[in-house]
Design an enzyme around this catalytic site. Structure first.
Site, PDB file in Angstrom:
ATOM      1  N   HIS A 166       0.787  -1.230   0.000  1.00 30.45           N
ATOM      2  CA  HIS A 166       0.000   0.000   0.000  1.00 30.45           C
ATOM      3  C   HIS A 166       0.822   1.285   0.000  1.00 30.45           C
ATOM      4  CE1 HIS A 166      -3.545   2.287   0.233  1.00 30.45           C
ATOM      5  NE2 HIS A 166      -4.253   1.522   1.017  1.00 30.45           N
ATOM      6  N   TYR A 180     -14.509   5.550   9.060  1.00 28.97           N
ATOM      7  CA  TYR A 180     -13.496   6.048   8.126  1.00 28.97           C
ATOM      8  C   TYR A 180     -13.937   5.708   6.714  1.00 28.97           C
ATOM      9  CZ  TYR A 180      -8.636   6.538   6.370  1.00 28.97           C
ATOM     10  OH  TYR A 180      -7.493   6.915   5.709  1.00 28.97           O
TER      11      TYR A 180
END
Ligand SMILES: *[C@@H]1O[C@H](CO)[C@@H](O)[C@H](O)[C@H]1NC(C)=O
Ligand SMILES: *[C@@H]1O[C@H](CO)[C@@H](O)[C@H](O)[C@H]1NC(C)=O
Ligand SMILES: *[C@@H]1O[C@H](CO)[C@@H](O)[C@H](O)[C@H]1NC(C)=O
Ligand SMILES: *[C@@H]1O[C@H](CO)[C@@H](O)[C@H](O)[C@H]1NC(C)=O
Length: 767
Positions: free
Chosen positions: A468, A583
């Protein structure tokens, strides 16, 4: 996606050099370095542009300019501004040759001035974000219309290359401290009682008038000096300094098209996917990839493509490093415990049929793994510090170093699995298994450090596991769409092989050699054992919601993303009996070097609606009104976040500065330690212009990631066509309060309840 994980209370340590340090100077140095890094990147790109032509002009216009200037000069006019006579005394000669050179210099200067004015004007235009807030379906405002025409005129001179528009993409604006705090307080209001809220409000106030002002000053400086005030710190502190296992915690996965199954031959599919990736790499290298444009005119930042290929995240004791190689003409392949180097370029790129031949040789190779080889990749699932130590200890010289180098310097990593990847609507758990297999595999058959690992099932279905730190999911999705598009053109013969001929004998795959001693093997076994514990703790399910989708939601006149987020809010409340900090990732690539910002979907409006939903006394009409209000609020927050008016990145950067200054801020401490129990993200679809209406069988089910905290859920969803939504829901088994299967069931109910609101009533027509 999974970035929320590290964003909580990232426990990084700052080591100041020297004993008697001046912390203020240290921060200035830090800011200085950020700027230098971005200037270096700009310079490299500038050199690249000189090479590729100076956008938006074409090179021939320079020759035209030169001829015109020469013509004007020799026809006796002194225009423009008699620049030629000003330049001439600066040159060493006055003969014809030097006169021509003088003219050329003047023409070049004028030409560059025009180009840079156009670029700068475009940048100013791209700062306007009013168009995003205009309601879909209504006619555009006059301001936006005029703006759009201007943008079109200025950018239509030349077809942009991948990086041509970079110079015109505006900088991420730094919000004022006051605005961020107001937004922050509003976002946490529904999560606390009056007393706690009062306390927090006071902390925020103290922060604003106290230390906050000082921290903000450094950020202002950084936002002037470097291209993006967030991204480099985000990469370093949230990703690279994270010490926990990459597997499940940080890496995410992406799946293949749901129904399309172009070939059952593993070698053929692997070759097809590999060569599509290599073609994509070449398009990036040559800047021939079209930059993504919203509404066909507003560019998204292209900087994340830089490190998609030839890249590995190398572990370090305190912090990892993303290493990128300019040159990489092989890939690394893993199959049944053995590692191979496959050379994909011998003078020219190998064609897909030739690559199939190489992959087939690997599949047919009967040799056994060497001692320790099979589970070697388990090291990449370790605590990063420990992996760094092992790497130093076992791979610092000789055979092991050479072989590890080959893996790390590969263009990317390919895993040929010995299991099939199955999609069968009647056997949903097989599909869950498929997703888990991509997320973690066996814990030792993916190279989690590599920018991405392509995984190919033995039935020819594929998927990808991505690291990531180098970039976000939309890039990988784009590559996947590119692969699918390539495969639309008769890639395979009837018997499943790749169409085409073997023209040159491809170089045979090279088995990597390892010299692993018992001590190393013991550590490998250990790492694999730990990886297995992590894997056994994870549960994940994919929920195919097919009773309605985007089509119906649009008739309710709300944004589909907001509608789904509200469904998740309702589900979580019914599941846990409470609200939680939520989130949602959204991208900020409208700005230079932008990555993501957090949207906080749990709002005052959403909680009001959720509470109303299970209250029988409240009439349906009222519920619909509350839902609309909640969706509108969400939509506004989402757009604000995209336009640099979020909460979390700004507070994060303030926190980094405070750490460097060694000041304690109880307010920031508190903000940054709040857990995200619900971490969500929508996967994009259709970025490349692939027409899914025409090829519905190509539609994918997106990807997913692990839960962000031990007692939370990780949820990714994708809106497929008009009538389908896929949810990837994960949780950790060690927490007895969460259960992804139960959550999926409740989500289905919630979505049904929401639909019923509208169908028992025809209010959607006149509201
Ligand atoms: C846009 O301009 C036209 C012509 O001047 C005017 O008729 C129209 O009302 C304006 N539209 C808006 C939304 O202001
Ligand atoms: C990783 O290992 C280091 C040292 O071996 C230890 O201090 C640290 O707490 C570990 N971190 C995690 C997240 O396990
Ligand atoms: C990766 O390696 C290839 C092959 O050597 C090279 O052509 C390419 O420029 C490299 N890619 C990047 C993005 O540096
Ligand atoms: C989702 O499930 C439904 C019913 O189980 C099925 O009819 C549909 O084909 C599935 N959707 C996709 C895209 O596979």
């Amino acid at each position: 996606m999974a970035e929320a994980h590290q964003a909580i209370a990232f426990p990084f340590i700052i080591t100041h050099d020297g004993w008697d340090v001046n912390v203020d100077q240290e921060v200035l140095k830090l800011v200085w370095r950020s700027g230098v890094r971005s200037w270096k990147r700009r310079f490299a790109r500038f050199m690249n542009n000189v090479h590729n032509g100076v956008y938006p002009a074409r090179l021939w216009t320079l020759w035209v300019f030169m001829s015109v200037v020469v013509a004007i000069h020799y026809s006796g006019y002194k225009a423009p501004y008699d620049l030629v006579s000003i330049i001439m005394p600066l040159l060493p000669g006055t003969n014809l040759k030097w006169q021509l050179i003088g003219n050329a210099i003047v023409a070049m200067l004028i030409w560059l001035t025009v180009i840079y004015s156009v670029r700068y004007t475009l940048k100013l235009l791209f700062m306007y974000k009013g168009w995003m807030y205009e309601t879909r379906g209504r006619p555009l405002s006059n301001k936006t219309k005029i703006w759009m025409i201007l943008v079109r005129i200025l950018s239509s001179w030349n077809k942009p290359k991948l990086y041509s528009l970079q110079g015109s993409i505006p900088k991420l604006p730094l919000p004022s401290l006051k605005d961020t705090l107001i937004r922050y307080l509003a976002s946490v209001r529904p999560l606390m009682n009056d007393e706690n809220y009062k306390q927090l409000e006071k902390l925020a106030k103290d922060f604003e008038v106290g230390i906050g002002t000082k921290l903000q000053r450094y950020l202002i400086l950084k936002s002037w000096w470097s291209t993006n005030y967030v991204s480099d710190w985000w990469e370093e502190y949230v990703y690279l300094r994270g010490r926990s296992s990459l597997m499940i915690n940080s890496n995410f996965y992406g799946m293949d098209a749901i129904v399309k199954h172009p070939t059952k031959n593993q070698a053929a599919r692997a070759a097809s996917v590999i060569s599509a990736c290599l073609r994509f790499r070449r398009l990036v290298d040559r800047q021939e990839l079209k930059p993504l444009l919203i509404q066909n005119c507003i560019p998204l930042c292209s900087s994340q493509y830089d490190r998609t290929f030839n890249t590995t995240r190398i572990p370090g004791i305190e912090t990892d490093e993303i290493v990128h190689w300019k040159d990489s003409s092989h890939i690394a392949v893993y199959h049944r415990g053995r590692y191979f180097k496959v050379i994909i370029k011998t003078g020219r790129m190998l064609n897909p049929r030739e690559i199939q031949e190489q992959i087939q040789q690997i599949l047919d190779d009967p040799s056994e793994p060497q001692p320790g080889e099979e589970k070697l990749a388990a090291f990449t699932t370790c605590n990063r510090t420990e992996w760094a130590k092992m790497r130093k200890c076992f791979f610092n010289k000789g055979t092991n170093k050479i072989s590890l180098d080959i893996i790390e310097k590969a263009a990317f990593f390919v895993s040929l699995d010995d299991v099939p990847y199955i999609y069968d609507p009647k056997l949903p758990h097989k599909y869950d298994q498929y997703a888990k297999n991509l997320l973690h595999g066996k814990g030792y058959d993916r190279w989690f450090d590599k920018s991405f690992t392509l995984c190919i099932g033995n039935n020819g279905k594929m998927g990808v596991n991505c690291e990531h730190s180098w970039g976000d999911a939309p890039i990988t999705t784009q590559i996947w769409e590119f692969i699918i598009t390539e495969e639309l053109e008769n890639r395979f013969t009837k018997d499943g092989n790749i169409v085409g001929k073997i023209e040159i004998t491809p170089p045979a795959p090279i088995r990597l050699q390892w010299d692993l001693k018992s001590e190393a093997i013991e550590q490998i076994e250990n790492a694999a054992e730990n990886a297995k514990t992590l894997i056994d703790d994870l549960d994940l399910t994919i929920f195919n919601h097919s009773s309605y989708g985007k089509g119906f939601i649009k008739t309710c006149k709300v944004s589909p993303d907001a509608f789904i987020q509200m469904a998740l809010q309702l589900t979580y409340y019914r599941d846990a009996g409470d609200f939680c900090l939520t989130y949602e990732a959204c991208m900020t690539r409208l700005y230079r070097d932008g990555r993501t910002e957090t949207v906080r979907p749990c709002t005052i409006e959403s909680t009001a609606w959720v509470k109303a939903m299970d209250n029988k006394q409240i009439p349906t009409e009222e519920k619909i009104k509350l839902l609309r209000a909640a969706c509108d609020r969400h939509q506004k927050n989402y757009l604000d976040a995209m336009c640099g008016k979020g909460v979390d990145r700004h507070l994060f950067c303030l926190y980094v500065v405070s750490k460097y200054l060694e000041v304690e801020s109880p307010f920031l401490q508190r903000v940054l330690s709040e857990p995200w129990k619900l971490s969500t993200s929508q996967s994009p679809l259709g970025q490349t212009g692939l027409d899914f209406k025409k090829y519905p069988e190509c539609m994918g089910s997106g990807g997913g990631f692990g839960p962000v905290v031990d007692d939370g859920y990780g949820i990714s969803y994708i809106i497929v066509g008009e009538d389908d939504i896929f949810f990837h829901i994960s949780h950790k088994k060690r927490c007895k309060k969460t259960d992804c299967h139960r959550f999926a069931k409740k989500l289905e109910e919630a979505l049904m309840d929401m639909k019923n609101l509208f169908s028992t009533n025809d209010h959607n027509i006149h509201l």
